[in-house]
Design an enzyme around this catalytic site. Structure first.
Site, PDB file in Angstrom:
ATOM      1  N   HIS A   8       0.784  -1.299  -0.199  1.00  0.00           N
ATOM      2  CA  HIS A   8      -0.043  -0.042  -0.283  1.00  0.00           C
ATOM      3  C   HIS A   8       0.787   1.299  -0.050  1.00  0.00           C
ATOM      4  CE1 HIS A   8       0.824   0.828   4.176  1.00  0.00           C
ATOM      5  NE2 HIS A   8       0.818  -0.280   4.458  1.00  0.00           N
ATOM      6  N   GLU A  81      -2.233  -6.807   7.530  1.00  0.00           N
ATOM      7  CA  GLU A  81      -0.959  -6.523   8.285  1.00  0.00           C
ATOM      8  C   GLU A  81      -1.032  -7.542   9.795  1.00  0.00           C
ATOM      9  OE1 GLU A  81       2.088  -6.143   8.699  1.00  0.00           O
ATOM     10  OE2 GLU A  81       2.234  -4.090   8.226  1.00  0.00           O
TER      11      GLU A  81
END
Length: 147
Positions: A8, A81
Site C-alpha cells: 500500500h 497486516e
C-alpha cells in the site's frame, strides 16, 4: 500463474514512523500519489483479478490501480497486516523490530501474532489463490509485514 505483490501507499503513521498493524489508517496525499504512480506503471499488465487486504490503505491502493483494469477486487483478511499487540500505535523505535521478526525465535508478544502465525496465514492464502486461479495474472495489495 503470475502474482504481483503491491504494498500500500504511505499513510500519516508511516510518515511519522508509528506502527500501524491492523489499525485502519487511510492513505495520505503521498500515498494516494504513490498508488496513482503504481496505477500508471501497471496499466499495461493484463490483470485478471485483485486480492486486497481489507485495511483501507491497501484496499484504496487496489482501487486506484484497478482504474485501468476494471477487474474484481476480493477483500482477503489473511493478507492483512500483522497484529502488533502491545506495539500497535507505538513509535518504531519502541518496538523490538529484529526480535519481533526473528523466525527462529518466534517470540510471542502480548496481543500480537507470532511471526510464524503471520507466515502461516499468508502462505496458506497464497496456496489457495494459486489453486483457484491457475494461469491467471493476479495482483495482491498488502502490507510490509504480511508481504
Amino acid at each position: 500463474m503470475i502474482i504481483y505483490l503491491v504494498r500500500h501507499g504511505e499513510t500519516d503513521w508511516n510518515a511519522r514512523r508509528i506502527v500501524q498493524g491492523t489499525t485502519d489508517i487511510p492513505l495520505n496525499e503521498t500515498g494516494l500519489a504513490q498508488a496513482a504512480r503504481a496505477r500508471e506503471l501497471m496499466k499495461d499488465i493484463p490483470l485478471d483479478l485483485i486480492y486486497s487486504s481489507p485495511l483501507i490503505r491497501a484496499y484504496r491502493t487496489a482501487e486506484i490501480i484497478n482504474e485501468y483494469h476494471h477487474v474484481p477486487i476480493i477483500s482477503e483478511p489473511r493478507i492483512r497486516e500483522r497484529e502488533y499487540g502491545i506495539y500497535e500505535a507505538a513509535p518504531y523505535e519502541k518496538y523490538p523490530g529484529v526480535d519481533y521478526w526473528d523466525y527462529k525465535k518466534n517470540l510471542k508478544f502480548e496481543g500480537a501474532e507470532t511471526v510464524r502465525q503471520v507466515f502461516h496465514r499468508v502462505y496458506n492464502c497464497l496456496g489457495e489463490i494459486r489453486a483457484l486461479h491457475p494461469g491467471k495474472c493476479v495482483m495482491l495489495t498488502m502490507h510490509g509485514g504480511a508481504g
